[in-house]
Design an enzyme around this catalytic site. Structure first.
Site, PDB file in Angstrom:
ATOM      1  CG  PHE A  61      -1.756 -75.626  -5.357  1.00 43.78           C
ATOM      2  CD1 PHE A  61      -2.975 -74.915  -5.737  1.00 43.78           C
ATOM      3  CD2 PHE A  61      -1.176 -76.536  -6.000  1.00 43.78           C
ATOM      4  CE1 PHE A  61      -3.391 -75.335  -6.858  1.00 43.78           C
ATOM      5  CE2 PHE A  61      -1.522 -76.748  -7.322  1.00 43.78           C
ATOM      6  CZ  PHE A  61      -2.705 -76.358  -7.772  1.00 43.78           C
ATOM      7  CB  CYS A 170     -17.996 -71.155 -16.625  1.00 41.88           C
ATOM      8  SG  CYS A 170     -16.059 -71.543 -16.307  1.00 41.88           S
TER       9      CYS A 170
END
Length: 396
Positions: A61, A170
Site C-alpha cells: 500500500f 467518475c
C-alpha cells in the site's frame, strides 16, 4: 402551424429556445476540513483498521501511495468517526451499509450546499432566478434523493425543476454539463444549478490481500463537492461567463466491460478496477477527439486547453504519450489530483476552476490559458467517456 384560436405553436416553440450556447457563469468548490497527508496515510490506515501486523500488505500500500502522484486529500471520515463505527474498518465481514448511509444522507447534501453557496455568491444573482437543479452523487440512494435535500437546504423555490444523476461515477462531471447545456439552451432564461458531491465513506474498508484494486481506490479517492451556474445568453455587465459549452458526446469504449465497476452491497460500495484501464483510454481517446473537433477543423490537440478527469497518473501519462501532448496541457489536472486526489464527478469542475484562475494569474488572454477551444473528458464505469467541447472567454 396555427391551431385553436389563432395560437401559433411554432412561434411559441421557437420562443422557448435560447439564442446562444450555454455558458458556465460561476463555479464553487468545497471539501471537508479533515486533510489526509498521502505520505503518512498507509501507517494511519493500517493502524485505524487494526492491521498493523500485516506489514507485507502495508508495504504494498505504501508503494501504491508513493506512485499515486497525490500529496494530500480531504476526507469526511476521521479517526474519531472510525473508532465509533468499527464496522467501517472491516473488509467484507461485517454489514455496514446502514451506518454508511446514515452518514452520507446528511453529509453529501451538506457539502453540496457549501459548494453551491459559493457558486451562487460568485454569480451574484438571487437564488430565485435558479430554474433547474442537477444533483450528482455516487453515494446515497435515499428517496427523496439528495437533490431534494440540497434544494431544501438552499431554500430554493418549490417549483425548481430537479434532475438526479446517481451511480454514474467518475465520468459524471461531463454528464452534468451535457444535461445542463440541453436544459439551458432549450429553456430561454433558464439558470441551471449543477451540484456534484462525493464522499468516500461509501467505499472505505479494511485491506485484503485478495482485492488489491480496492487498495488502489483507497489510495486515490478523496471527498469534494463542486457547483456551477449554467445558462445561455448571459446578461451583459451582470453575468460573467467563464466558459461556453459548445458540444457534448458520450461513448462506451469497445471491449471494456468490467474495466471499472462498483457494487453496492451490505458492506458498502465495493470497487473493481482492472489494470487495462490506462491502455483502454489512451488507445481510444483520439477517436473521441476526432469526432469532437473535425467539425471545427481542429486536429492539433496541443492547440486546445485540457480538462481531463484524473483517474490516476498512469492514465494521464499514457494519454499524454499517445497524443504527444505538451506536458503543460495536463498541468491543471495533475495539480488538482495532487492536492485533492480523485473526487469522482466533482474533479473536472475543480480543474475548470483551477484553469480559469491560473489563466488570469499568469496573464493569459483567455480563461483557457490563452487558447480559444478546449476539451473536457470524463472517464468512468462502463468504460464510459464523456467528451465536452468548451470555448474559453477572453479576459478584458
Amino acid at each position: 402551424m396555427s391551431v385553436g384560436m389563432g395560437i401559433d405553436l411554432e412561434a411559441f416553440r421557437k420562443s422557448q429556445r435560447a439564442d446562444g450556447f450555454a455558458s458556465i457563469l460561476a463555479i464553487g468548490t468545497a471539501n471537508p476540513p479533515n486533510v489526509v497527508d498521502q505520505s503518512t496515510y498507509p501507517d494511519y490506515y493500517f493502524r485505524v483498521t487494526n492491521n498493523e501486523d500485516n506489514t507485507d500488505l502495508k508495504d504494498k500500500f505504501k508503494r501504491i501511495c508513493e506512485r499515486s502522484a497525490i500529496k494530500k486529500r480531504h476526507m469526511y471520515l476521521t479517526e474519531e468517526i472510525l473508532k465509533k463505527n468499527p464496522e467501517l474498518c472491516a473488509f467484507l465481514e461485517v454489514p455496514s451499509l446502514d451506518t454508511r448511509q446514515a452518514m452520507l444522507a446528511a453529509e453529501v447534501p451538506r457539502l453540496g450546499k457549501e459548494a453551491a453557496e459559493k457558486a451562487i455568491e460568485e454569480w451574484g444573482q438571487p437564488k430565485s432566478r435558479i430554474t433547474h437543479l442537477i444533483f450528482c452523487t455516487t453515494t446515497t440512494p435515499d428517496l427523496p434523493g439528495a437533490d431534494f435535500e440540497v434544494a431544501k437546504l438552499l431554500g430554493l423555490h418549490p417549483s425548481v425543476k430537479r434532475v438526479g444523476v446517481f451511480q454514474h461515477g467518475c465520468f459524471a462531471g461531463g454528464t452534468v454539463l451535457r444535461l445542463a447545456k440541453d436544459l439551458a439552451e432549450n429553456n430561454r432564461g433558464a439558470r441551471v444549478l449543477v451540484v456534484c458531491s462525493e464522499n468516500t465513506a461509501v467505499t472505505f474498508r479494511g485491506p485484503s490481500e485478495t482485492h488489491l484494486d480496492g487498495l488502489v481506490g483507497l489510495a486515490l479517492f478523496g471527498d469534494g463537492a463542486s457547483a456551477l451556474i449554467v445558462g445561455a445568453d448571459p446578461i451583459p455587465q451582470v453575468e460573467k461567463p467563464c466558459f461556453e459549452i459548445v458540444w457534448t458526446a458520450q461513448t462506451v469504449v469497445p471491449n471494456s466491460d468490467g474495466a471499472i465497476s462498483g457494487k453496492l452491497r451490505e458492506v458498502g460500495l465495493t470497487f473493481q478496477l482492472k489494470g487495462a484501464v490506462p491502455d483502454l483510454i489512451s488507445t481510444n481517446i483520439e477517436k473521441c477527439l476526432v469526432e469532437a473537433f473535425s467539425q471545427f477543423n481542429i486536429s492539433d490537440w496541443n492547440q486546445l486547453f485540457w480538462i481531463a478527469h484524473p483517474g490516476g497518473h498512469a492514465i494521464l501519462d499514457q494519454v499524454e504519450a499517445s497524443l504527444n501532448l505538451d506536458p503543460t496541457k495536463l498541468r491543471a489536472t495533475r495539480h488538482v489530483m495532487s492536492e485533492y486526489g480523485n473526487m469522482s464527478s466533482a474533479c473536472v469542475h475543480f480543474i475548470l476552476d483551477e484553469t480559469r484562475k491560473a489563466s488570469r494569474q499568469n496573464g493569459c488572454s483567455t480563461s483557457g490559458g490563452g487558447f480559444q477551444m478546449g476539451v473536457l473528458f470524463g472517464f468512468g464505469p462502463g468504460l464510459t467517456v464523456e467528451t465536452v467541447v468548451l470555448k474559453s472567454i477572453p479576459f478584458p
